[in-house]
Design a protein around this motif. Structure first.
Motif, PDB file in Angstrom:
ATOM      1  N   GLU A  59       1.719  14.513  -7.364  1.00  0.00           N
ATOM      2  CA  GLU A  59       2.761  14.831  -6.282  1.00  0.00           C
ATOM      3  C   GLU A  59       2.350  14.302  -5.051  1.00  0.00           C
ATOM      4  OE1 GLU A  59       3.117  19.276  -6.416  1.00  0.00           O
ATOM      5  OE2 GLU A  59       4.262  19.023  -8.168  1.00  0.00           O
ATOM      6  N   THR A  60       1.191  13.985  -4.627  1.00  0.00           N
ATOM      7  CA  THR A  60       0.936  13.419  -3.318  1.00  0.00           C
ATOM      8  C   THR A  60       0.401  12.125  -3.482  1.00  0.00           C
ATOM      9  OG1 THR A  60      -1.318  14.282  -3.229  1.00  0.00           O
ATOM     10  CG2 THR A  60       0.423  15.612  -2.174  1.00  0.00           C
ATOM     11  N   ALA A  61       0.234  11.643  -4.583  1.00  0.00           N
ATOM     12  CA  ALA A  61      -0.251   9.965  -4.600  1.00  0.00           C
ATOM     13  C   ALA A  61       0.607   8.994  -3.717  1.00  0.00           C
ATOM     14  CB  ALA A  61       0.036   9.603  -6.095  1.00  0.00           C
ATOM     15  N   GLY A  62       0.002   8.131  -3.011  1.00  0.00           N
ATOM     16  CA  GLY A  62       0.737   7.100  -2.245  1.00  0.00           C
ATOM     17  C   GLY A  62       0.916   7.759  -0.916  1.00  0.00           C
ATOM     18  N   ILE A  63       0.810   9.059  -0.423  1.00  0.00           N
ATOM     19  CA  ILE A  63       1.371   9.804   0.542  1.00  0.00           C
ATOM     20  C   ILE A  63       0.833   8.808   1.901  1.00  0.00           C
ATOM     21  CG2 ILE A  63      -0.529  11.530   1.000  1.00  0.00           C
ATOM     22  CD1 ILE A  63       2.091  13.332   1.623  1.00  0.00           C
ATOM     23  N   PHE A  64      -0.453   8.399   1.840  1.00  0.00           N
ATOM     24  CA  PHE A  64      -1.004   7.693   3.082  1.00  0.00           C
ATOM     25  C   PHE A  64      -0.770   6.212   3.040  1.00  0.00           C
ATOM     26  CE2 PHE A  64      -4.081  11.341   3.121  1.00  0.00           C
ATOM     27  CZ  PHE A  64      -3.502  12.133   4.216  1.00  0.00           C
ATOM     28  N   VAL A  65       0.005   5.776   2.188  1.00  0.00           N
ATOM     29  CA  VAL A  65       0.378   4.154   2.261  1.00  0.00           C
ATOM     30  C   VAL A  65       0.964   3.750   3.388  1.00  0.00           C
ATOM     31  CG1 VAL A  65       1.538   2.071   0.764  1.00  0.00           C
ATOM     32  CG2 VAL A  65       0.136   3.949  -0.173  1.00  0.00           C
ATOM     33  N   GLY A  66       0.448   2.740   4.247  1.00  0.00           N
ATOM     34  CA  GLY A  66       1.097   2.315   5.237  1.00  0.00           C
ATOM     35  C   GLY A  66       0.876   3.341   6.560  1.00  0.00           C
ATOM     36  N   THR A  67      -0.097   4.139   6.528  1.00  0.00           N
ATOM     37  CA  THR A  67      -0.545   4.948   7.618  1.00  0.00           C
ATOM     38  C   THR A  67      -1.862   4.655   7.723  1.00  0.00           C
ATOM     39  OG1 THR A  67      -1.370   6.995   6.421  1.00  0.00           O
ATOM     40  CG2 THR A  67       0.782   6.980   6.726  1.00  0.00           C
ATOM     41  N   PRO A  68      -2.541   5.288   9.218  1.00  0.00           N
ATOM     42  CA  PRO A  68      -3.834   4.957   9.594  1.00  0.00           C
ATOM     43  C   PRO A  68      -4.728   5.691   8.658  1.00  0.00           C
ATOM     44  CG  PRO A  68      -2.439   5.777  11.467  1.00  0.00           C
ATOM     45  CD  PRO A  68      -1.424   5.711  10.236  1.00  0.00           C
ATOM     46  N   TYR A  69      -4.262   6.491   7.966  1.00  0.00           N
ATOM     47  CA  TYR A  69      -5.365   7.351   6.898  1.00  0.00           C
ATOM     48  C   TYR A  69      -5.425   6.782   5.551  1.00  0.00           C
ATOM     49  CZ  TYR A  69      -4.196  10.676  10.547  1.00  0.00           C
ATOM     50  OH  TYR A  69      -3.860  11.417  11.785  1.00  0.00           O
ATOM     51  N   GLN A  70      -4.731   5.651   5.327  1.00  0.00           N
ATOM     52  CA  GLN A  70      -4.845   4.894   4.100  1.00  0.00           C
ATOM     53  C   GLN A  70      -6.293   4.532   3.874  1.00  0.00           C
ATOM     54  OE1 GLN A  70      -2.158   1.832   3.533  1.00  0.00           O
ATOM     55  NE2 GLN A  70      -2.929   1.071   1.489  1.00  0.00           N
ATOM     56  N   MET A  71      -6.967   4.456   2.635  1.00  0.00           N
ATOM     57  CA  MET A  71      -8.246   4.258   2.301  1.00  0.00           C
ATOM     58  C   MET A  71      -8.370   3.107   1.337  1.00  0.00           C
ATOM     59  SD  MET A  71     -10.291   7.769   2.296  1.00  0.00           S
ATOM     60  CE  MET A  71      -9.359   8.732   1.471  1.00  0.00           C
ATOM     61  N   ASN A  72      -9.416   2.362   1.442  1.00  0.00           N
ATOM     62  CA  ASN A  72      -9.514   1.362   0.499  1.00  0.00           C
ATOM     63  C   ASN A  72     -10.048   2.008  -1.211  1.00  0.00           C
ATOM     64  OD1 ASN A  72     -12.293   0.942   0.806  1.00  0.00           O
ATOM     65  ND2 ASN A  72     -11.946  -0.468   2.447  1.00  0.00           N
ATOM     66  N   ARG A  73     -10.259   1.339  -2.065  1.00  0.00           N
ATOM     67  CA  ARG A  73     -11.132   1.558  -3.250  1.00  0.00           C
ATOM     68  C   ARG A  73     -12.440   2.095  -2.831  1.00  0.00           C
ATOM     69  NH1 ARG A  73      -9.836   0.814  -8.636  1.00  0.00           N
ATOM     70  NH2 ARG A  73      -8.116  -0.746  -8.039  1.00  0.00           N
ATOM     71  N   ASP A  74     -13.261   1.457  -2.063  1.00  0.00           N
ATOM     72  CA  ASP A  74     -14.443   1.651  -1.709  1.00  0.00           C
ATOM     73  C   ASP A  74     -14.641   3.243  -1.097  1.00  0.00           C
ATOM     74  OD1 ASP A  74     -15.553  -0.330  -3.111  1.00  0.00           O
ATOM     75  OD2 ASP A  74     -15.513  -1.516  -1.442  1.00  0.00           O
ATOM     76  N   GLU A  75     -13.825   3.270  -0.114  1.00  0.00           N
ATOM     77  CA  GLU A  75     -13.522   4.485   0.724  1.00  0.00           C
ATOM     78  C   GLU A  75     -13.347   5.772   0.001  1.00  0.00           C
ATOM     79  OE1 GLU A  75     -12.452   3.054   5.090  1.00  0.00           O
ATOM     80  OE2 GLU A  75     -11.051   2.974   3.473  1.00  0.00           O
ATOM     81  N   VAL A  76     -12.247   5.557  -1.123  1.00  0.00           N
ATOM     82  CA  VAL A  76     -11.944   6.588  -1.837  1.00  0.00           C
ATOM     83  C   VAL A  76     -13.095   6.939  -2.807  1.00  0.00           C
ATOM     84  CG1 VAL A  76     -10.424   7.194  -3.793  1.00  0.00           C
ATOM     85  CG2 VAL A  76      -9.481   6.024  -1.724  1.00  0.00           C
ATOM     86  N   THR A  77     -13.866   5.870  -3.326  1.00  0.00           N
ATOM     87  CA  THR A  77     -15.057   6.303  -4.416  1.00  0.00           C
ATOM     88  C   THR A  77     -15.946   7.079  -3.480  1.00  0.00           C
ATOM     89  OG1 THR A  77     -14.397   4.286  -5.649  1.00  0.00           O
ATOM     90  CG2 THR A  77     -16.610   5.044  -5.750  1.00  0.00           C
TER      91      THR A  77
END
Length: 80
Positions: free
Chosen positions: A50-68
């Motif tokens: 339900e929250t997938a992609g909620i941070f896209v385009g915000t300062p809180y968006q993380m790249n793949r390595d940060e998520v891992t």
């Protein structure tokens, strides 16, 4: 916590395995703990979907390595 009595139908082989692990007097607790774990996992999955992609385009968006790295950190907290 209030208890509710229920009737479940489970495969005989599965019940034999439960009895070996929990003992016949430990069935209810064993099954309750297993169901609680599954409910927790399913609720987490629902929240993620339900929250997938909620941070896209915000300062809180993380790249793949940060998520891992974040997920690895959360997993180590669970085992501590």
């Amino acid at each position: 916590m209030a208890l509710t009595r229920t009737n479940l139908t489970l495969p005989q082989e599965l019940m034999a395995e439960v009895d070996q692990l929990a003992g016949p007097r430990g069935r209810s607790r064993y099954v309750a703990e297993a169901v609680a774990a599954r409910v927790k996992r399913d609720k987490l999955g629902k929240a993620i979907r339900e929250t997938a992609g909620i941070f896209v385009g915000t300062p809180y968006q993380m790249n793949r390595d940060e998520v891992t790295a974040w997920v690895d950190f959360l997993r180590t907290e669970e085992t501590d």
